[in-house]
Design a protein around this motif. Structure first.
Motif, PDB file in Angstrom:
ATOM      1  N   GLY A  57       0.914  -1.150   0.165  1.00  0.00           N
ATOM      2  CA  GLY A  57      -0.066  -0.016   0.034  1.00  0.00           C
ATOM      3  C   GLY A  57       0.710   1.444   0.106  1.00  0.00           C
ATOM      4  N   VAL A  58      -0.003   2.381  -0.187  1.00  0.00           N
ATOM      5  CA  VAL A  58       1.014   3.700  -0.211  1.00  0.00           C
ATOM      6  C   VAL A  58       0.504   4.463   0.690  1.00  0.00           C
ATOM      7  N   LEU A  59       1.327   4.990   1.712  1.00  0.00           N
ATOM      8  CA  LEU A  59       0.911   5.936   2.817  1.00  0.00           C
ATOM      9  C   LEU A  59       1.718   7.306   2.519  1.00  0.00           C
ATOM     10  N   VAL A  60       0.757   8.284   2.116  1.00  0.00           N
ATOM     11  CA  VAL A  60       1.254   9.443   1.686  1.00  0.00           C
ATOM     12  C   VAL A  60       1.359  10.527   3.031  1.00  0.00           C
ATOM     13  N   VAL A  61       2.313  11.118   3.091  1.00  0.00           N
ATOM     14  CA  VAL A  61       2.566  12.083   4.457  1.00  0.00           C
ATOM     15  C   VAL A  61       2.843  13.326   3.929  1.00  0.00           C
ATOM     16  N   ASN A  62       1.880  14.322   4.247  1.00  0.00           N
ATOM     17  CA  ASN A  62       2.098  15.853   4.131  1.00  0.00           C
ATOM     18  C   ASN A  62       2.128  16.362   5.293  1.00  0.00           C
ATOM     19  N   ALA A  63       3.184  17.123   5.552  1.00  0.00           N
ATOM     20  CA  ALA A  63       3.449  17.887   6.959  1.00  0.00           C
ATOM     21  C   ALA A  63       4.266  19.059   6.822  1.00  0.00           C
ATOM     22  N   SER A 112       0.069  16.197   8.882  1.00  0.00           N
ATOM     23  CA  SER A 112       0.255  16.650  10.273  1.00  0.00           C
ATOM     24  C   SER A 112       0.836  18.188  10.453  1.00  0.00           C
ATOM     25  N   VAL A 113       0.799  18.618  11.634  1.00  0.00           N
ATOM     26  CA  VAL A 113       1.516  19.809  11.647  1.00  0.00           C
ATOM     27  C   VAL A 113       2.401  19.885  13.137  1.00  0.00           C
ATOM     28  N   GLY A 114       3.384  20.047  13.085  1.00  0.00           N
ATOM     29  CA  GLY A 114       4.183  20.357  14.406  1.00  0.00           C
ATOM     30  C   GLY A 114       5.315  19.303  14.337  1.00  0.00           C
ATOM     31  N   GLY A 115       6.491  20.085  14.708  1.00  0.00           N
ATOM     32  CA  GLY A 115       7.822  19.284  14.799  1.00  0.00           C
ATOM     33  C   GLY A 115       8.516  19.647  13.309  1.00  0.00           C
ATOM     34  N   ASP A 116       9.692  19.141  13.217  1.00  0.00           N
ATOM     35  CA  ASP A 116      10.350  18.930  11.995  1.00  0.00           C
ATOM     36  C   ASP A 116       9.686  18.029  10.979  1.00  0.00           C
ATOM     37  N   VAL A 117       9.622  18.597   9.827  1.00  0.00           N
ATOM     38  CA  VAL A 117       9.180  17.770   8.758  1.00  0.00           C
ATOM     39  C   VAL A 117       9.560  16.486   8.500  1.00  0.00           C
ATOM     40  N   ALA A 118      11.067  16.397   8.622  1.00  0.00           N
ATOM     41  CA  ALA A 118      11.721  15.127   8.363  1.00  0.00           C
ATOM     42  C   ALA A 118      11.387  13.966   9.538  1.00  0.00           C
ATOM     43  N   LEU A 131       3.097  31.485   8.616  1.00  0.00           N
ATOM     44  CA  LEU A 131       1.460  31.835   8.307  1.00  0.00           C
ATOM     45  C   LEU A 131       0.948  30.838   6.963  1.00  0.00           C
ATOM     46  N   VAL A 132       2.027  30.829   6.194  1.00  0.00           N
ATOM     47  CA  VAL A 132       1.605  30.375   4.788  1.00  0.00           C
ATOM     48  C   VAL A 132       2.750  29.193   4.699  1.00  0.00           C
ATOM     49  N   ASP A 133       2.425  27.822   4.216  1.00  0.00           N
ATOM     50  CA  ASP A 133       3.478  26.863   4.098  1.00  0.00           C
ATOM     51  C   ASP A 133       2.682  26.368   2.560  1.00  0.00           C
ATOM     52  N   ASP A 134       3.575  26.602   1.256  1.00  0.00           N
ATOM     53  CA  ASP A 134       3.158  26.023   0.085  1.00  0.00           C
ATOM     54  C   ASP A 134       3.031  24.508   0.082  1.00  0.00           C
ATOM     55  N   ARG A 135       3.857  24.002   0.963  1.00  0.00           N
ATOM     56  CA  ARG A 135       4.083  22.640   0.747  1.00  0.00           C
ATOM     57  C   ARG A 135       2.906  21.908   1.616  1.00  0.00           C
ATOM     58  N   TYR A 136       2.228  22.493   2.276  1.00  0.00           N
ATOM     59  CA  TYR A 136       1.012  22.042   3.251  1.00  0.00           C
ATOM     60  C   TYR A 136      -0.169  22.055   2.347  1.00  0.00           C
ATOM     61  N   ALA A 137      -0.847  21.031   2.000  1.00  0.00           N
ATOM     62  CA  ALA A 137      -1.900  20.838   0.956  1.00  0.00           C
ATOM     63  C   ALA A 137      -3.142  21.435   1.936  1.00  0.00           C
ATOM     64  N   GLY A 138      -3.887  21.968   0.945  1.00  0.00           N
ATOM     65  CA  GLY A 138      -5.417  22.288   1.310  1.00  0.00           C
ATOM     66  C   GLY A 138      -6.475  21.291   1.096  1.00  0.00           C
TER      67      GLY A 138
END
Length: 158
Positions: free
Chosen positions: A55-61, A97-103, A67-74
């Protein structure tokens, strides 16, 4: 800011799946952003998941420190990814997810679900940019406990 995670687990038909991601084995984890780098990572992740019967597990963090993070999806971008995954015919889950280092967020998920592969879309950065801002891709490459597939826009899976 406290950590927030939104899970969207679905099966091939796009309906709620019966499996729990925390007990799943052998996911292909895709570090995804709503841009060309995320698109190529997703394409390769789907290809690898099909090839490996996983399976595929997609992580968007995001760190949540801007205030704006273009890499965080709407919501629309997340729904589009879910439609693409459902059409691909592979079991999938999307986590945001939101919080902490993305990596660290991506690496935590790979550890949590016993990932067999992580797919990242590489961004070209100057040496100074790497020094000043660090590199999520580099941290994932160096710290992941499973193989990492690094892809660039323009590369086709297979």
């Amino acid at each position: 800011m406290s950590d927030q995670t939104h899970d969207r687990t679905q099966d091939q038909a796009g309906t709620p799946a019966s499996h729990d991601a925390s007990s799943a084995k052998g996911w292909v984890v895709v570090a995804w952003a709503p841009d060309e780098f995320g698109a190529v990572a997703l394409a390769h992740g789907v290809f690898e998941a099909r090839d490996r019967g996983r399976g595929v597990l997609v992580v968007n963090a995001t760190k949540g420190d801007a205030l704006v993070d273009d890499r965080y999806a709407g919501p629309e971008a997340l729904q589009q990814v879910e439609r693409e995954l459902a059409a691909a015919g592979v079991p999938f889950e999307v986590r945001q997810s939101v919080g902490g280092d993305v990596a660290d967020q991506v690496l935590q998920v790979t550890s949590e679900v016993d990932a067999r592969l992580v797919v990242i879309g590489l961004r070209r950065r100057t040496p100074v940019g790497k020094l000043l801002m660090g590199s999520v891709d580099q941290r994932i490459l160096l710290a992941a406990t499973c193989p990492v597939l690094a892809v660039k826009p323009g590369e086709q899976p297979g």
